[in-house]
Design an enzyme around this catalytic site. Structure first.
Site, PDB file in Angstrom:
ATOM      1  N   GLY A 219     -33.025  -8.339 -30.254  1.00 24.54           N
ATOM      2  CA  GLY A 219     -33.699  -8.070 -28.984  1.00 24.54           C
ATOM      3  C   GLY A 219     -34.544  -9.259 -28.558  1.00 24.54           C
ATOM      4  O   GLY A 219     -34.068 -10.406 -28.539  1.00 24.54           O
ATOM      5  N   ALA A 220     -35.808  -9.007 -28.243  1.00 26.14           N
ATOM      6  CA  ALA A 220     -36.694 -10.069 -27.768  1.00 26.14           C
ATOM      7  C   ALA A 220     -36.973 -11.118 -28.843  1.00 26.14           C
ATOM      8  O   ALA A 220     -37.468 -12.208 -28.539  1.00 26.14           O
ATOM      9  CB  ALA A 220     -38.011  -9.459 -27.286  1.00 26.14           C
ATOM     10  N   GLY A 248     -26.475  -9.232 -24.228  1.00 22.24           N
ATOM     11  CA  GLY A 248     -25.718  -9.385 -25.466  1.00 22.24           C
ATOM     12  C   GLY A 248     -24.346  -9.985 -25.242  1.00 22.24           C
ATOM     13  O   GLY A 248     -23.831 -10.739 -26.086  1.00 22.24           O
ATOM     14  N   ASP A 249     -23.731  -9.675 -24.097  1.00 20.15           N
ATOM     15  CA  ASP A 249     -22.420 -10.241 -23.776  1.00 20.15           C
ATOM     16  C   ASP A 249     -22.524 -11.751 -23.551  1.00 20.15           C
ATOM     17  O   ASP A 249     -21.638 -12.513 -23.944  1.00 20.15           O
ATOM     18  CB  ASP A 249     -21.838  -9.557 -22.543  1.00 20.15           C
ATOM     19  CG  ASP A 249     -21.770  -8.047 -22.705  1.00 20.15           C
ATOM     20  OD1 ASP A 249     -21.619  -7.580 -23.853  1.00 20.15           O
ATOM     21  OD2 ASP A 249     -21.891  -7.335 -21.693  1.00 20.15           O
TER      22      ASP A 249
END
Length: 309
Positions: A219-220, A248-249
């Site tokens: 994530g961050a 994410g892609d």
């Protein structure tokens, strides 16, 4: 040429509202439509980076025709989608402009028959002959066997094509056992796969289960990569606020492009993190803020040790 596989393609619809209130009526300030599904998002980012990409998967019905019409206008992307009798799904993202939060609604997708699945496998095997890498991305539509990605990984390995797998749940568990070159789970998917909530331990466990390299999305906090060459952690310079759909892609696109360009792992991870962060700043999935990407790329911190493999 890079091949991306999106078995559950979609038409991504993004609504922007000033403030999303449960049970309320909302005035939409902006609507956008884009070809969607994880692999199609990956393909558009790869094309924007200058790579030629072929996309395959399933398409059907009026929604599928819209997806293909829009793909036809995307430079660098070649459409090799396989037709099915059912209708391509729609995904709806509702962006709350006040908070920046996004609410996602995903339809299940068309039911794929055994004959349609066989036709896809034949088409996929034929496409592998002319590509340098393949990404298998996203959920499985109804009717596709749960071990589908495992079979596609093995087919790619037989053809000598490096393969990245980005999925979740049982398809991920079976796919990892087929020994893909890279898997890219998030922390929740990785914990479900391994039973460990410690990312470093979980990435190492996933490698023991069959994946050559595991790149975990934190994530961050960026990306954690456990590879045969070493272990690295790449972090963005600051927390980025915006629409995370497709981030994410874009990371997958960064990893794949770095792979085919033979960049060192720290450089691949820096690119993936910068692209992911720049996607959060873009209005829709499959796009990234190029100025932000170029500015962020030099500020991504990558720590690790090649001796930690």
């Amino acid at each position: 040429m890079i091949l991306t596989v999106t078995l559950n393609t979609a038409l991504d619809i993004t609504y922007r509202v000033r403030e999303l209130r449960p049970h309320g009526t909302h005035r939409v300030s902006e609507v956008t439509e884009r070809p969607g599904g994880k692999g199609l998002n990956v393909a558009r980012v790869l094309a924007a980076l200058g790579h030629e990409v072929t996309v395959t998967g399933f398409t059907g019905g009026a929604t599928g025709r819209v997806v293909q019409e829009q793909l036809a206008g995307t430079p660098g992307v070649l459409d090799a989608l396989v037709p099915v009798s059912g209708a391509t799904r729609r995904t709806t993202a509702i962006v709350d402009e006040l908070t920046g939060d996004t609410t996602q609604l995903n339809e299940p997708g068309p039911t794929v028959t055994s004959a349609e699945w066989s036709a896809f496998q034949e088409a996929y095997e034929g496409l592998l002959g002319g590509v340098s890498a393949v990404a298998l991305c996203g959920s499985l539509p109804p009717g596709v066997p749960v071990g589908a990605y495992a079979g596609l990984v093995r087919t790619a390995r037989t053809a000598g094509v490096p393969v990245l797998l980005d999925t979740s749940g049982e398809p991920l568990r079976r796919g990892v056992a087929a020994r893909p070159d890279i898997v890219k789970p998030n922390t929740g998917e990785l914990a479900e796969l391994t039973g460990s909530h410690d990312p470093l331990r979980a990435t190492q466990d996933a490698r023991r289960r069959g994946a050559r390299t595991v790149v975990a999305s934190l994530g961050a906090r960026g990306l954690l990569a456990a590879t045969p060459e070493g272990t690295w952690h790449a972090t963005p310079p600051a927390r980025i606020h915006g629409n995370p759909t497709g981030a994410g892609d874009s990371a997958v696109a960064g990893l794949l492009s770095g792979w085919v360009e033979r960049l060192p792992w720290p450089d691949r991870l820096a690119r993936a993190v910068a692209l992911s962060a720049a996607t959060v700043l873009a209005p829709v999935a499959g796009e990234f803020d190029r100025a932000a990407y170029e500015e962020l790329l030099g500020r991504v911190a990558v720590t690790g040790d090649a001796s930690a493999a």
